[in-house]
Scaffold this motif. Sequence first.
Motif, PDB file in Angstrom:
ATOM      1  N   MET A 173     -37.014  24.616 -16.911  1.00 55.98           N
ATOM      2  CA  MET A 173     -37.698  25.389 -17.957  1.00 55.98           C
ATOM      3  C   MET A 173     -39.010  24.690 -18.296  1.00 55.98           C
ATOM      4  SD  MET A 173     -36.402  26.477 -21.751  1.00 55.98           S
ATOM      5  CE  MET A 173     -35.183  27.570 -21.063  1.00 55.98           C
ATOM      6  N   GLN A 174     -40.063  25.501 -18.410  1.00 58.90           N
ATOM      7  CA  GLN A 174     -41.374  24.961 -18.720  1.00 58.90           C
ATOM      8  C   GLN A 174     -41.597  24.943 -20.231  1.00 58.90           C
ATOM      9  OE1 GLN A 174     -43.197  23.687 -16.322  1.00 58.90           O
ATOM     10  NE2 GLN A 174     -41.629  24.326 -14.848  1.00 58.90           N
ATOM     11  N   PRO A 175     -42.360  23.994 -20.755  1.00 51.92           N
ATOM     12  CA  PRO A 175     -42.519  23.850 -22.214  1.00 51.92           C
ATOM     13  C   PRO A 175     -43.336  24.948 -22.863  1.00 51.92           C
ATOM     14  CG  PRO A 175     -43.883  22.257 -21.046  1.00 51.92           C
ATOM     15  CD  PRO A 175     -43.028  22.911 -20.017  1.00 51.92           C
ATOM     16  N   THR A 176     -44.304  25.553 -22.142  1.00 51.41           N
ATOM     17  CA  THR A 176     -45.180  26.577 -22.724  1.00 51.41           C
ATOM     18  C   THR A 176     -45.299  27.749 -21.766  1.00 51.41           C
ATOM     19  OG1 THR A 176     -47.187  25.626 -21.757  1.00 51.41           O
ATOM     20  CG2 THR A 176     -46.498  24.779 -23.915  1.00 51.41           C
ATOM     21  N   PRO A 177     -45.679  28.921 -22.291  1.00 49.00           N
ATOM     22  CA  PRO A 177     -45.889  30.069 -21.398  1.00 49.00           C
ATOM     23  C   PRO A 177     -46.949  29.803 -20.342  1.00 49.00           C
ATOM     24  CG  PRO A 177     -45.719  30.800 -23.679  1.00 49.00           C
ATOM     25  CD  PRO A 177     -45.767  29.302 -23.716  1.00 49.00           C
ATOM     26  N   ASP A 178     -48.018  29.112 -20.723  1.00 46.20           N
ATOM     27  CA  ASP A 178     -49.062  28.817 -19.740  1.00 46.20           C
ATOM     28  C   ASP A 178     -48.523  27.945 -18.601  1.00 46.20           C
ATOM     29  OD1 ASP A 178     -50.909  30.270 -21.142  1.00 46.20           O
ATOM     30  OD2 ASP A 178     -51.728  28.535 -22.232  1.00 46.20           O
ATOM     31  N   ALA A 179     -47.688  26.957 -18.957  1.00 44.86           N
ATOM     32  CA  ALA A 179     -47.102  26.090 -17.935  1.00 44.86           C
ATOM     33  C   ALA A 179     -46.165  26.880 -17.031  1.00 44.86           C
ATOM     34  CB  ALA A 179     -46.357  24.931 -18.598  1.00 44.86           C
ATOM     35  N   ALA A 180     -45.448  27.837 -17.638  1.00 49.29           N
ATOM     36  CA  ALA A 180     -44.541  28.660 -16.840  1.00 49.29           C
ATOM     37  C   ALA A 180     -45.318  29.525 -15.852  1.00 49.29           C
ATOM     38  CB  ALA A 180     -43.692  29.540 -17.754  1.00 49.29           C
ATOM     39  N   ARG A 181     -46.432  30.130 -16.337  1.00 49.37           N
ATOM     40  CA  ARG A 181     -47.239  30.955 -15.428  1.00 49.37           C
ATOM     41  C   ARG A 181     -47.843  30.101 -14.318  1.00 49.37           C
ATOM     42  NH1 ARG A 181     -48.259  33.935 -20.281  1.00 49.37           N
ATOM     43  NH2 ARG A 181     -49.895  32.479 -20.916  1.00 49.37           N
ATOM     44  N   GLU A 182     -48.278  28.877 -14.673  1.00 48.35           N
ATOM     45  CA  GLU A 182     -48.833  27.989 -13.644  1.00 48.35           C
ATOM     46  C   GLU A 182     -47.773  27.638 -12.610  1.00 48.35           C
ATOM     47  OE1 GLU A 182     -51.039  23.617 -13.325  1.00 48.35           O
ATOM     48  OE2 GLU A 182     -50.565  24.493 -15.289  1.00 48.35           O
ATOM     49  N   TRP A 183     -46.541  27.404 -13.084  1.00 49.76           N
ATOM     50  CA  TRP A 183     -45.456  27.090 -12.154  1.00 49.76           C
ATOM     51  C   TRP A 183     -45.162  28.270 -11.232  1.00 49.76           C
ATOM     52  CZ3 TRP A 183     -40.510  29.234 -11.626  1.00 49.76           C
ATOM     53  CH2 TRP A 183     -39.644  28.531 -10.780  1.00 49.76           C
ATOM     54  N   ILE A 184     -45.182  29.498 -11.809  1.00 52.09           N
ATOM     55  CA  ILE A 184     -44.934  30.686 -10.987  1.00 52.09           C
ATOM     56  C   ILE A 184     -46.023  30.840  -9.935  1.00 52.09           C
ATOM     57  CG2 ILE A 184     -44.849  33.215 -11.032  1.00 52.09           C
ATOM     58  CD1 ILE A 184     -43.533  32.987 -13.793  1.00 52.09           C
ATOM     59  N   ASP A 185     -47.266  30.601 -10.316  1.00 49.43           N
ATOM     60  CA  ASP A 185     -48.372  30.690  -9.353  1.00 49.43           C
ATOM     61  C   ASP A 185     -48.209  29.652  -8.235  1.00 49.43           C
ATOM     62  OD1 ASP A 185     -49.470  32.721 -10.839  1.00 49.43           O
ATOM     63  OD2 ASP A 185     -50.869  31.397 -11.930  1.00 49.43           O
ATOM     64  N   THR A 186     -47.726  28.459  -8.603  1.00 49.69           N
ATOM     65  CA  THR A 186     -47.521  27.416  -7.599  1.00 49.69           C
ATOM     66  C   THR A 186     -46.428  27.800  -6.617  1.00 49.69           C
ATOM     67  OG1 THR A 186     -48.205  25.714  -9.188  1.00 49.69           O
ATOM     68  CG2 THR A 186     -46.961  24.977  -7.264  1.00 49.69           C
ATOM     69  N   VAL A 187     -45.334  28.387  -7.156  1.00 49.86           N
ATOM     70  CA  VAL A 187     -44.235  28.810  -6.290  1.00 49.86           C
ATOM     71  C   VAL A 187     -44.683  29.925  -5.364  1.00 49.86           C
ATOM     72  CG1 VAL A 187     -41.951  29.861  -6.261  1.00 49.86           C
ATOM     73  CG2 VAL A 187     -42.467  28.051  -7.898  1.00 49.86           C
ATOM     74  N   ARG A 188     -45.458  30.854  -5.872  1.00 53.96           N
ATOM     75  CA  ARG A 188     -45.958  31.947  -5.045  1.00 53.96           C
ATOM     76  C   ARG A 188     -46.876  31.411  -3.947  1.00 53.96           C
ATOM     77  NH1 ARG A 188     -47.435  36.449  -9.736  1.00 53.96           N
ATOM     78  NH2 ARG A 188     -45.296  37.258 -10.001  1.00 53.96           N
ATOM     79  N   ALA A 189     -47.747  30.480  -4.315  1.00 55.14           N
ATOM     80  CA  ALA A 189     -48.650  29.912  -3.306  1.00 55.14           C
ATOM     81  C   ALA A 189     -47.858  29.192  -2.221  1.00 55.14           C
ATOM     82  CB  ALA A 189     -49.641  28.958  -3.975  1.00 55.14           C
ATOM     83  N   SER A 190     -46.811  28.469  -2.622  1.00 53.83           N
ATOM     84  CA  SER A 190     -45.974  27.781  -1.633  1.00 53.83           C
ATOM     85  C   SER A 190     -45.241  28.779  -0.757  1.00 53.83           C
ATOM     86  CB  SER A 190     -44.968  26.871  -2.344  1.00 53.83           C
ATOM     87  OG  SER A 190     -45.629  25.871  -3.096  1.00 53.83           O
ATOM     88  N   ALA A 191     -44.739  29.877  -1.359  1.00 55.38           N
ATOM     89  CA  ALA A 191     -44.038  30.904  -0.584  1.00 55.38           C
ATOM     90  C   ALA A 191     -44.970  31.541   0.436  1.00 55.38           C
ATOM     91  CB  ALA A 191     -43.440  31.947  -1.510  1.00 55.38           C
ATOM     92  N   ALA A 192     -46.247  31.701   0.053  1.00 51.94           N
ATOM     93  CA  ALA A 192     -47.205  32.277   0.989  1.00 51.94           C
ATOM     94  C   ALA A 192     -47.424  31.382   2.200  1.00 51.94           C
ATOM     95  CB  ALA A 192     -48.532  32.539   0.278  1.00 51.94           C
TER      96      ALA A 192
END
Length: 398
Positions: A1-20
């Motif tokens: 779990m990420q501490p803030t919404p911004d951190a969560a969105r950044e984590w999602i973007d990182t996972v998507r970039a890795s999946a790509a």
Amino acid sequence: MQPTPDAAREWIDTVRASAARGIGPATSNQTLAEYGNAHMQLARRGLEPKTTGPYLAGWRLRVIPALGHLPVTMVTNGAVDRTVYAWIADGEGRSTVKNSLAILVRVMEQALRDGLITVNPARVKGWQRQYQLAEDELDNPRALALRDWNALEQLAAALVARSHEQYTGWGDVVTFAACTAARIGEVSGARVRDIDRRNWIWTVRRQTTPSPGGLADKNTKGKVARRVPLIEEIRPMIARRLLMVGDNPDARLFTGPRGGRITTAVLRDATHWDELVRALGYKHLRRHDLRHTGLTWLADAGVPCTSCGRSPDTAPCRPPSATSTPTCRASSVPDGTSAPTSPGSVHLPRHRRPCPQPSGGCRKCTIHISGAVILVPSKTTADLRLFLSNRPHVVPRY
């Protein structure tokens, strides 16, 4: 779990970039400990067996406790920097920190190749400046070397007297190492065929060092053979040892009292080195400082420091030139001095006669090494016993 919404969105973007890039969430979210343990074989490829042990110890004892819980993607340059300085503050030695950081760099380099990160955060700089040199070394670098030939003879004799059954080989090893500026491993690896008995040149081709599974012969540290002149003061000792080992060209020139190979630890334990050097007033003196002694004597004799570092040490950046390797050709005396001198001659007994050709043109009695001239006999008798019983002068007999 990420501490803030911004951190969560950044984590999602990182996972998507890795999946790509074909990297799944399970791989991209691996902790450093999990990733390193899974890919350690790849990360340490190319390491010598002797180096693997200290690197793995650094990984297990320092890297994992400090950074192993973090995901690989969250290991930042700042985190590594603070960790390194924490190790230094805890009193870890320079080599310990270096080994721990080196294995971390290799693991993160593998993560970079796998596409988990875009830059290696473990490549930190400047941490070695935190280590201060010993006070004696700062004020006087020569404090780490023996003063002169008499001090070397005193040390060698004391080591022999302190050893079991007064084995003279320990004194020979110490004298040879200091007069050739060689490492103990290189002295242990010296063989009969490496000694040129005519021109008194030792070709350093190997070293004997501890490795996993026991002692092993390997290349010199610089991976390049080098030629070291043997000064007159140690030639009788070398001739005596050549007689002792016989005609086998592969026989070791220096061995322990039971014929075993010599290491710095064996020399320390057999001669009670630490206790003895403190009693002699050399509490700073280590076995490797015998090499420092030889290099210091070379520098005091006028050999340029760059040549001292190039000829006896690691391989140069380019192939060795004729001026950085001893050769048996004629050479002129630097600065027009009246008599050639040996490297370290200012520290040796002054019993040598001047060369009959003071201009330096004597082709038979000079060896050139980076601006210094070393005197050798014009020829060596085939019978070493005759050599020992009738020592040749430093100049040829005309």
